[in-house]
Design a protein around this motif. Structure first.
Motif, PDB file in Angstrom:
ATOM      1  N   ASN A 242       0.582  -1.162   0.142  1.00 40.33           N
ATOM      2  CA  ASN A 242      -0.049  -0.129  -0.217  1.00 40.33           C
ATOM      3  C   ASN A 242       1.168   1.107   0.444  1.00 40.33           C
ATOM      4  OD1 ASN A 242      -2.812   1.154  -0.077  1.00 40.33           O
ATOM      5  ND2 ASN A 242      -2.271   1.820   2.486  1.00 40.33           N
ATOM      6  N   GLY A 243       1.708   1.211   0.931  1.00 42.97           N
ATOM      7  CA  GLY A 243       2.420   2.332   0.760  1.00 42.97           C
ATOM      8  C   GLY A 243       3.290   2.267  -1.135  1.00 42.97           C
ATOM      9  N   LEU A 244       3.931   1.641  -1.086  1.00 44.74           N
ATOM     10  CA  LEU A 244       3.958   1.358  -2.892  1.00 44.74           C
ATOM     11  C   LEU A 244       3.196   2.250  -3.428  1.00 44.74           C
ATOM     12  CD1 LEU A 244       6.291   0.823  -4.523  1.00 44.74           C
ATOM     13  CD2 LEU A 244       5.938  -1.671  -4.401  1.00 44.74           C
ATOM     14  N   ARG A 245       2.500   2.162  -3.716  1.00 42.40           N
ATOM     15  CA  ARG A 245       1.003   2.272  -4.327  1.00 42.40           C
ATOM     16  C   ARG A 245       0.771   4.028  -4.070  1.00 42.40           C
ATOM     17  NH1 ARG A 245      -3.905   4.508  -2.960  1.00 42.40           N
ATOM     18  NH2 ARG A 245      -3.759   3.489  -0.855  1.00 42.40           N
ATOM     19  N   LEU A 246       1.139   4.449  -3.109  1.00 43.78           N
ATOM     20  CA  LEU A 246       0.542   5.817  -2.635  1.00 43.78           C
ATOM     21  C   LEU A 246       2.111   6.605  -3.220  1.00 43.78           C
ATOM     22  CD1 LEU A 246      -0.424   5.665   1.090  1.00 43.78           C
ATOM     23  CD2 LEU A 246      -1.530   7.012  -1.022  1.00 43.78           C
ATOM     24  N   GLU A 247       3.321   5.628  -2.955  1.00 44.39           N
ATOM     25  CA  GLU A 247       4.513   6.345  -3.522  1.00 44.39           C
ATOM     26  C   GLU A 247       4.368   6.775  -5.343  1.00 44.39           C
ATOM     27  OE1 GLU A 247       7.958   3.786  -1.668  1.00 44.39           O
ATOM     28  OE2 GLU A 247       9.051   5.787  -3.003  1.00 44.39           O
ATOM     29  N   ILE A 248       3.641   5.529  -5.661  1.00 49.23           N
ATOM     30  CA  ILE A 248       3.526   5.472  -6.950  1.00 49.23           C
ATOM     31  C   ILE A 248       3.062   5.969  -7.747  1.00 49.23           C
ATOM     32  CG2 ILE A 248       3.203   4.022  -9.187  1.00 49.23           C
ATOM     33  CD1 ILE A 248       4.289   1.758  -7.772  1.00 49.23           C
ATOM     34  N   GLU A 249       1.241   6.357  -6.838  1.00 50.33           N
ATOM     35  CA  GLU A 249       0.581   7.635  -6.754  1.00 50.33           C
ATOM     36  C   GLU A 249       1.011   8.786  -6.799  1.00 50.33           C
ATOM     37  OE1 GLU A 249      -3.473   5.421  -5.816  1.00 50.33           O
ATOM     38  OE2 GLU A 249      -3.136   6.431  -4.204  1.00 50.33           O
ATOM     39  N   SER A 250       1.846   9.296  -5.781  1.00 50.55           N
ATOM     40  CA  SER A 250       2.745  11.153  -6.398  1.00 50.55           C
ATOM     41  C   SER A 250       3.049  11.110  -7.198  1.00 50.55           C
ATOM     42  CB  SER A 250       2.837  10.436  -4.229  1.00 50.55           C
ATOM     43  OG  SER A 250       3.494  11.588  -4.996  1.00 50.55           O
ATOM     44  N   LYS A 251       4.282   9.987  -7.424  1.00 47.57           N
ATOM     45  CA  LYS A 251       5.472   9.593  -8.686  1.00 47.57           C
ATOM     46  C   LYS A 251       5.184  10.425 -10.359  1.00 47.57           C
ATOM     47  CE  LYS A 251       8.802   8.118  -6.583  1.00 47.57           C
ATOM     48  NZ  LYS A 251      10.840   7.838  -7.271  1.00 47.57           N
ATOM     49  N   LEU A 252       3.736   9.923 -10.290  1.00 49.37           N
ATOM     50  CA  LEU A 252       2.306  10.009 -11.285  1.00 49.37           C
ATOM     51  C   LEU A 252       1.476  10.864 -10.996  1.00 49.37           C
ATOM     52  CD1 LEU A 252       2.655   6.082 -12.875  1.00 49.37           C
ATOM     53  CD2 LEU A 252       4.083   7.675 -13.215  1.00 49.37           C
ATOM     54  N   GLY A 253       1.446  11.549 -10.160  1.00 47.22           N
ATOM     55  CA  GLY A 253       0.434  12.735 -10.379  1.00 47.22           C
ATOM     56  C   GLY A 253      -0.593  12.134  -9.989  1.00 47.22           C
ATOM     57  N   LEU A 254      -1.539  10.806  -9.601  1.00 47.45           N
ATOM     58  CA  LEU A 254      -2.174  10.062  -9.985  1.00 47.45           C
ATOM     59  C   LEU A 254      -3.722  11.070  -8.918  1.00 47.45           C
ATOM     60  CD1 LEU A 254      -2.095   6.239 -10.392  1.00 47.45           C
ATOM     61  CD2 LEU A 254      -1.881   8.917 -11.804  1.00 47.45           C
ATOM     62  N   SER A 255      -4.382  11.286  -8.831  1.00 53.25           N
ATOM     63  CA  SER A 255      -5.312  12.138  -8.707  1.00 53.25           C
ATOM     64  C   SER A 255      -6.363  11.272  -7.603  1.00 53.25           C
ATOM     65  CB  SER A 255      -6.664  13.402  -9.583  1.00 53.25           C
ATOM     66  OG  SER A 255      -7.976  12.809  -9.159  1.00 53.25           O
ATOM     67  N   ARG A 256      -6.472  11.064  -6.376  1.00 50.58           N
ATOM     68  CA  ARG A 256      -6.920  10.217  -4.981  1.00 50.58           C
ATOM     69  C   ARG A 256      -7.987  10.369  -5.376  1.00 50.58           C
ATOM     70  NH1 ARG A 256      -5.389   7.956  -4.079  1.00 50.58           N
ATOM     71  NH2 ARG A 256      -6.428   6.596  -2.596  1.00 50.58           N
ATOM     72  N   ASP A 257      -8.650  11.309  -6.268  1.00 46.76           N
ATOM     73  CA  ASP A 257     -10.592  11.688  -6.234  1.00 46.76           C
ATOM     74  C   ASP A 257     -10.620  10.263  -7.096  1.00 46.76           C
ATOM     75  OD1 ASP A 257     -10.213  14.092  -5.123  1.00 46.76           O
ATOM     76  OD2 ASP A 257     -10.540  15.244  -7.460  1.00 46.76           O
ATOM     77  N   ASN A 258     -10.251   9.459  -7.915  1.00 47.08           N
ATOM     78  CA  ASN A 258     -10.603   8.246  -8.839  1.00 47.08           C
ATOM     79  C   ASN A 258     -10.008   6.976  -7.628  1.00 47.08           C
ATOM     80  OD1 ASN A 258      -9.937  10.154 -10.740  1.00 47.08           O
ATOM     81  ND2 ASN A 258      -8.000  10.037 -11.877  1.00 47.08           N
TER      82      ASN A 258
END
Ligand SMILES: Nc1ncnc2c1ncn2[C@@H]1O[C@H](COP(=O)(O)OP(=O)(O)OP(=O)(O)O)[C@@H](O)[C@H]1O
Ligand SMILES: [Mg+2]
Length: 259
Positions: A242-258
């Motif tokens: 889950n931590g890895l997922r959050l890091e990737i979301e942050s690096k790719l600028g994936l919005s939390r809204d989705n």
């Protein structure tokens, strides 16, 4: 939609394990995930279903009279988590160099996944940067590089990262997420030193903060055909992914809204 390739120079570093468990972490967070087995060995399929040798899959899509994406999707018990096995791929030539027509089919596959409403496609790949792995990297948005924390393996990492950087000439949008240390044994001096020396060697932005420890539960999970997170006692491992997922979301600028 975002596409991520799990890619490494060396074999046996944990690509398939990371692919399955990272896909599961994204699916649990509510993203619609398609896990694609782009390794002709068919490890994802073998890990998650027992009959994958007979199923059609990614390599059938690539072959000349390819089939529709929808006909290849294997659902899992989780609504947001689906899989495409590697398949039979008769007529698809393995190996060789970058192939423009194959890369075009890979791009069609990614476009179809987007039309079908997936948020994320994760490709497990065969080791190395040639053949189909190269074709997939030429089309994808991002690459994550698992690397086993052991002294010899660490040395090949700069060359691998250079290879990925060179690929950006063909695919400028390819984001190198970084190296993910796997099978880390912090209690073992050699493993801890290998992990630390990689962190010293590379710019901070090129090594994921999260590390995946060596744990027998991964073997248990693959024996049962499930992501490790569904096993009892695997909370810490679930938290890692889950931590890895959050890091990737942050690096790719994936919005939390989705999510
Ligand atoms: N963190 C871990 N702890 C313990 N065992 C692990 C871990 N990660 C992977 N393994 C085991 O190591 C072996 C290799 O892992 P995996 O199949 O994921 O590597 P791979 O990079 O996909 O290999 P290949 O290059 O052959 O596709 C498997 O038996 C797997 O169960
Ligand atoms: Mg594998």
């Amino acid at each position: 939609m975002t596409s991520i390739v799990i890619s490494s120079q060396k074999g046996g570093v944990g690509k398939t394990t990371v692919s399955i468990n990272l896909a599961f972490a994204f699916a649990k967070a509510g993203r619609k995930v398609l896990l694609v087995d782009a390794d002709p060995q068919g490890s994802v399929g073998l890990s998650l279903t027992r009959q994958s040798r007979k199923l059609l899959g990614f390599f059938d899509y690539l072959s000349e009279d390819g089939c529709s994406l929808q006909s290849l999707v294997v659902p899992t018990r989780m609504e947001t988590f689906s899989m495409v096995p590697s398949g039979q791929g008769e007529g698809y030539e393995l190996g060789g160099g970058y192939n423009e027509s194959v890369a075009e089919r890979v791009q069609c596959f990614i476009d179809d996944a987007e039309s079908d409403g997936y948020d994320l496609v994760i490709f497990d790949s065969a080791a190395g940067l040639f053949g189909i792995t190269r074709d997939v990297l030429v089309c994808a948005d991002a690459a994550l590089v698992p690397q086993q924390a052991e002294p010899l393996g660490i040395r090949s990492v700069p060359k691998m990262l250079q290879g990925l950087t060179d690929l950006r000439a063909m695919n400028p949008k390819l984001k190198i997420l970084g190296v993910l240390l796997t099978m880390v044994q912090r209690e073992l001096a050699e493993s801890a030193e290998a992990a630390d020396s990689l962190r010293e060697l590379l710019p901070e932005a090129l090594v994921m903060l999260e590390e995946i420890g060596r744990n027998d539960l991964f073997l248990k999970a693959s024996g049962k055909g499930v992501p490790v997170g569904v096993l009892q006692g695997a909370e810490a491992l679930s938290n890692n992914f889950n931590g890895l997922r959050l890091e990737i979301e942050s690096k790719l600028g994936l919005s939390r809204d989705n999510a």
